[in-house]
Design a protein around this motif. Structure first.
Motif, short mmCIF file in Angstrom:
data_model
loop_
_atom_site.label_atom_id
_atom_site.label_comp_id
_atom_site.label_asym_id
_atom_site.label_seq_id
_atom_site.Cartn_x
_atom_site.Cartn_y
_atom_site.Cartn_z
N ILE A 42 -22.92 -23.25 -11.27
CA ILE A 42 -22.09 -24.38 -10.87
C ILE A 42 -21.75 -24.23 -9.39
O ILE A 42 -21.20 -23.21 -8.97
CB ILE A 42 -20.81 -24.46 -11.72
N THR A 43 -22.09 -25.23 -8.62
CA THR A 43 -21.82 -25.20 -7.18
C THR A 43 -20.58 -26.03 -6.87
O THR A 43 -20.22 -26.93 -7.63
CB THR A 43 -23.02 -25.77 -6.40
N PRO A 44 -19.91 -25.74 -5.77
CA PRO A 44 -18.73 -26.53 -5.40
C PRO A 44 -19.10 -28.00 -5.19
O PRO A 44 -20.13 -28.31 -4.60
CB PRO A 44 -18.29 -25.90 -4.08
N ASN A 45 -18.26 -28.88 -5.71
CA ASN A 45 -18.53 -30.30 -5.56
C ASN A 45 -17.39 -31.06 -4.88
O ASN A 45 -17.39 -32.28 -4.86
CB ASN A 45 -18.88 -30.94 -6.91
N ILE A 46 -16.41 -30.33 -4.35
CA ILE A 46 -15.36 -30.97 -3.55
C ILE A 46 -15.29 -30.25 -2.21
O ILE A 46 -15.65 -29.08 -2.10
CB ILE A 46 -13.98 -30.96 -4.26
N GLY A 47 -14.81 -30.94 -1.22
CA GLY A 47 -14.75 -30.39 0.12
C GLY A 47 -13.57 -29.45 0.34
O GLY A 47 -12.71 -29.28 -0.53
N LEU A 48 -13.54 -28.87 1.51
CA LEU A 48 -12.51 -27.90 1.85
C LEU A 48 -11.13 -28.56 1.95
O LEU A 48 -10.14 -28.06 1.42
CB LEU A 48 -12.87 -27.19 3.15
N LEU A 49 -11.06 -29.70 2.62
CA LEU A 49 -9.78 -30.41 2.76
C LEU A 49 -9.28 -30.86 1.38
O LEU A 49 -8.08 -30.73 1.08
CB LEU A 49 -9.93 -31.61 3.69
N ASN A 50 -10.18 -31.36 0.55
CA ASN A 50 -9.81 -31.77 -0.80
C ASN A 50 -9.29 -30.59 -1.60
O ASN A 50 -8.32 -30.72 -2.35
CB ASN A 50 -11.04 -32.39 -1.48
N SER A 51 -9.89 -29.43 -1.43
CA SER A 51 -9.41 -28.25 -2.18
C SER A 51 -8.02 -27.83 -1.70
O SER A 51 -7.18 -27.42 -2.51
CB SER A 51 -10.40 -27.10 -2.06
N PHE A 52 -7.76 -27.92 -0.39
CA PHE A 52 -6.43 -27.59 0.11
C PHE A 52 -5.38 -28.57 -0.42
O PHE A 52 -4.26 -28.18 -0.76
CB PHE A 52 -6.40 -27.58 1.63
N ILE A 53 -5.73 -29.83 -0.51
CA ILE A 53 -4.81 -30.83 -1.06
C ILE A 53 -4.53 -30.54 -2.53
O ILE A 53 -3.39 -30.61 -3.00
CB ILE A 53 -5.36 -32.25 -0.86
N ARG A 54 -5.58 -30.19 -3.28
CA ARG A 54 -5.40 -29.86 -4.69
C ARG A 54 -4.53 -28.61 -4.87
O ARG A 54 -3.69 -28.55 -5.77
CB ARG A 54 -6.75 -29.65 -5.37
#
Length: 91
Positions: free
Chosen positions: A4-16
């Motif tokens: 499974i590879t990452p499917n959301i970006g870095l900014l999106n992960s920080f927001i989450r």
């Protein structure tokens, strides 16, 4: 087994991560104040924990399912798409 590879970006992960930790803090404070009141803080804590996990792993299962469905729809037969269009737009 498929990796499974990452499917959301870095900014999106920080927001989450930010939203998840906020939800965890709010739910924990409500449970400390009144531990037997309702199940609402527990649901918020579970949702917050899910958002923190998505932020750490940079993988969102709902985004994955949506992307897989979109690929399936674009690679499908034209006949299937016509029947789908009839269901969506009956006019």
């Amino acid at each position: 087994m498929r990796r499974i590879t990452p499917n959301i970006g870095l900014l999106n992960s920080f927001i989450r991560l930010t939203c998840g930790f906020t939800m965890l803090a709010w739910g924990t404070s409500k449970l400390v104040k009144r531990p037997y009141s309702t199940s609402t803080p527990l649901m918020v804590i579970m949702a917050g924990a899910m958002k923190v996990a998505e932020g750490i792993t940079r993988f969102c299962p709902l985004t994955y399912l949506f992307e897989e469905k979109m690929v399936e729809m674009t690679n499908g037969n034209d006949e299937d798409m016509k029947s789908y269009d009839d269901l969506v737009n009956p006019s």
